[in-house]
Every structure is written in structure tokens, then in C-alpha cells.
Write an enzyme that holds these catalytic residues in place. Structure first.
Site, PDB file in Angstrom:
ATOM      1  N   ASP A   8       0.852  -1.184   0.000  1.00  9.20           N
ATOM      2  CA  ASP A   8       0.000   0.000   0.000  1.00  9.20           C
ATOM      3  C   ASP A   8       0.890   1.237   0.000  1.00  9.20           C
ATOM      4  O   ASP A   8       2.105   1.141  -0.258  1.00  9.20           O
ATOM      5  CB  ASP A   8      -0.996  -0.030   1.166  1.00  9.20           C
ATOM      6  CG  ASP A   8      -0.372   0.185   2.533  1.00  9.20           C
ATOM      7  OD1 ASP A   8       0.860   0.383   2.639  1.00  9.20           O
ATOM      8  OD2 ASP A   8      -1.136   0.161   3.522  1.00  9.20           O
ATOM      9  N   HIS A   9       0.305   2.369   0.312  1.00 12.07           N
ATOM     10  CA  HIS A   9       1.002   3.655   0.261  1.00 12.07           C
ATOM     11  C   HIS A   9       2.129   3.781   1.283  1.00 12.07           C
ATOM     12  O   HIS A   9       2.956   4.674   1.166  1.00 12.07           O
ATOM     13  CB  HIS A   9      -0.008   4.796   0.456  1.00 12.07           C
ATOM     14  CG  HIS A   9      -0.877   4.591   1.660  1.00 12.07           C
ATOM     15  ND1 HIS A   9      -2.015   3.814   1.617  1.00 12.07           N
ATOM     16  CD2 HIS A   9      -0.760   5.025   2.929  1.00 12.07           C
ATOM     17  CE1 HIS A   9      -2.572   3.802   2.814  1.00 12.07           C
ATOM     18  NE2 HIS A   9      -1.831   4.517   3.627  1.00 12.07           N
ATOM     19  N   CYS A  65       2.750  -3.227   4.236  1.00 11.80           N
ATOM     20  CA  CYS A  65       1.893  -2.103   4.625  1.00 11.80           C
ATOM     21  C   CYS A  65       2.479  -1.508   5.897  1.00 11.80           C
ATOM     22  O   CYS A  65       3.545  -1.928   6.340  1.00 11.80           O
ATOM     23  CB  CYS A  65       0.430  -2.511   4.783  1.00 11.80           C
ATOM     24  SG  CYS A  65       0.003  -3.431   6.266  1.00 11.80           S
ATOM     25  N   GLY A  70      -2.793  -5.835   8.812  1.00 15.22           N
ATOM     26  CA  GLY A  70      -3.921  -5.942   7.887  1.00 15.22           C
ATOM     27  C   GLY A  70      -3.641  -6.853   6.714  1.00 15.22           C
ATOM     28  O   GLY A  70      -4.496  -7.667   6.327  1.00 15.22           O
ATOM     29  N   HIS A  98      10.154 -23.259  10.334  1.00 14.12           N
ATOM     30  CA  HIS A  98       9.248 -23.957  11.237  1.00 14.12           C
ATOM     31  C   HIS A  98       7.787 -23.944  10.792  1.00 14.12           C
ATOM     32  O   HIS A  98       7.044 -24.871  11.119  1.00 14.12           O
ATOM     33  CB  HIS A  98       9.312 -23.345  12.635  1.00 14.12           C
ATOM     34  CG  HIS A  98      10.603 -23.614  13.332  1.00 14.12           C
ATOM     35  ND1 HIS A  98      10.808 -23.276  14.645  1.00 14.12           N
ATOM     36  CD2 HIS A  98      11.768 -24.184  12.909  1.00 14.12           C
ATOM     37  CE1 HIS A  98      12.033 -23.623  15.010  1.00 14.12           C
ATOM     38  NE2 HIS A  98      12.636 -24.165  13.963  1.00 14.12           N
ATOM     39  N   ARG A 109       6.392   0.714   8.557  1.00 13.15           N
ATOM     40  CA  ARG A 109       6.557   1.774   9.553  1.00 13.15           C
ATOM     41  C   ARG A 109       7.382   1.339  10.753  1.00 13.15           C
ATOM     42  O   ARG A 109       7.662   2.141  11.635  1.00 13.15           O
ATOM     43  CB  ARG A 109       5.192   2.291   9.989  1.00 13.15           C
ATOM     44  CG  ARG A 109       4.477   3.011   8.858  1.00 13.15           C
ATOM     45  CD  ARG A 109       3.272   3.799   9.318  1.00 13.15           C
ATOM     46  NE  ARG A 109       2.693   4.477   8.169  1.00 13.15           N
ATOM     47  CZ  ARG A 109       1.491   4.219   7.678  1.00 13.15           C
ATOM     48  NH1 ARG A 109       0.724   3.307   8.244  1.00 13.15           N
ATOM     49  NH2 ARG A 109       1.046   4.876   6.635  1.00 13.15           N
ATOM     50  N   ARG A 136       2.634 -30.043  12.524  1.00 10.51           N
ATOM     51  CA  ARG A 136       2.040 -28.824  13.063  1.00 10.51           C
ATOM     52  C   ARG A 136       1.485 -27.951  11.945  1.00 10.51           C
ATOM     53  O   ARG A 136       0.382 -27.413  12.059  1.00 10.51           O
ATOM     54  CB  ARG A 136       3.082 -28.054  13.856  1.00 10.51           C
ATOM     55  CG  ARG A 136       3.553 -28.831  15.068  1.00 10.51           C
ATOM     56  CD  ARG A 136       4.786 -28.221  15.690  1.00 10.51           C
ATOM     57  NE  ARG A 136       5.257 -29.080  16.767  1.00 10.51           N
ATOM     58  CZ  ARG A 136       6.478 -29.040  17.259  1.00 10.51           C
ATOM     59  NH1 ARG A 136       7.371 -28.181  16.767  1.00 10.51           N
ATOM     60  NH2 ARG A 136       6.825 -29.830  18.241  1.00 10.51           N
TER      61      ARG A 136
END
Length: 143
Positions: A8-9, A65, A70, A98, A109, A136
Site C-alpha cells: 500500500d502507500h 503495509c 492488515g 518452522h 513503519r 504442526r
């Protein structure tokens, strides 16, 4: 290797650096992300990357992002996708070794561009260990 990437931006500059490294190593890249800092909705590109993995058009996905939360939530909606939020290269390696992660989710960020490039390198170089981890991983997917 076929790799899908989306951002994204918060991550056009991260994507640019990662793609440069990947192309130098001879990988085939599909770009689903934005190339500008204009606001976009992260699910739009995350779904495209996850669909590439789900439908075997790509072996590995990279999504970027601001927090990576998200995009991780979005890609992990797909049955055969295992997206891992990574913030250091050791986590990226363990996610592959794993958990057999096939999508790395990068928080732009909270990491630097050199960290992001290093994490992707480790993610690609690390093999799934199998063994006790395979049992697993097989329990992750819902049927």
C-alpha cells in the site's frame, strides 16, 4: 522463482528496493502494489498476492503495509497461504523453517528498507525443516 509482491502507500520505496534485489537474483516478479504514496486500501493488493499463491501462479508472496497486520489478516484468509508478520530476519527465517510460510508480511513503519531487503533474502534462502514441524503446519488449515 515466481514471486508476487504487493504494497500500500506505506511501502512503495520498500517494494522498489526489494524488487531490485529480487530481479538482480533472476526472480520473476508480479507487482500488485501501488507505486505512489497516495492512499490505497491494503486488502486490494493483498488479495491479489494471496490468489497468486492459492492458484499456483507464484511460489512466494511479499506484502508490505504500515504495520503488516492488515495484509497478514487478509492473506491468511486463503486455505493454502501462510503469511507471517516479520520485523527481523531471524523471524523471517523461522517463519519459513518452522511454519513453512509462503508469504512474508513486512511492516514498513517499523522496519528499515535494508531490514526489509535482508528479511526477504533470508525468507527466500530458508528451507522448510519438515519433520515435527510438518505435522504442526498440517494442523493450521481448516478443512
Amino acid at each position: 522463482m515466481k514471486i508476487s509482491i504487493g504494497n500500500d502507500h506505506a511501502g512503495p520505496d520498500y517494494k522498489q528496493a526489494v524488487v531490485k534485489m529480487l530481479e538482480e537474483k533472476g526472480h520473476d516478479i508480479t507487482n500488485h502494489g501501488t507505486d505512489t504514496f497516495d492512499s490505497v486500501d491494503y486488502p486490494d493488493f493483498a488479495h491479489k498476492v494471496a490468489q497468486d499463491i492459492q492458484e499456483n501462479r507464484s511460489e512466494i508472496g511479499i506484502v508490505i503495509c504500515g504495520s503488516a497486520q492488515g495484509v497478514s489478516m487478509t492473506v491468511n484468509k486463503y486455505q493454502n497461504v501462510r503469511g507471517a508478520v516479520c520485523w527481523i530476519k531471524e523471524i523471517a527465517g523461522l517463519a519459513r523453517e518452522h511454519n513453512n510460510a509462503n508469504v512474508i508480511c513486512i511492516p514498513a513503519r517499523f522496519t528499515s528498507i535494508p531490514q526489509a531487503v535482508a528479511m526477504v533474502e533470508v525468507f527466500l534462502e530458508t528451507e522448510f525443516a519438515g519433520g515435527r514441524h510438518a505435522n504442526r503446519v498440517n494442523k493450521i488449515a481448516c478443512s
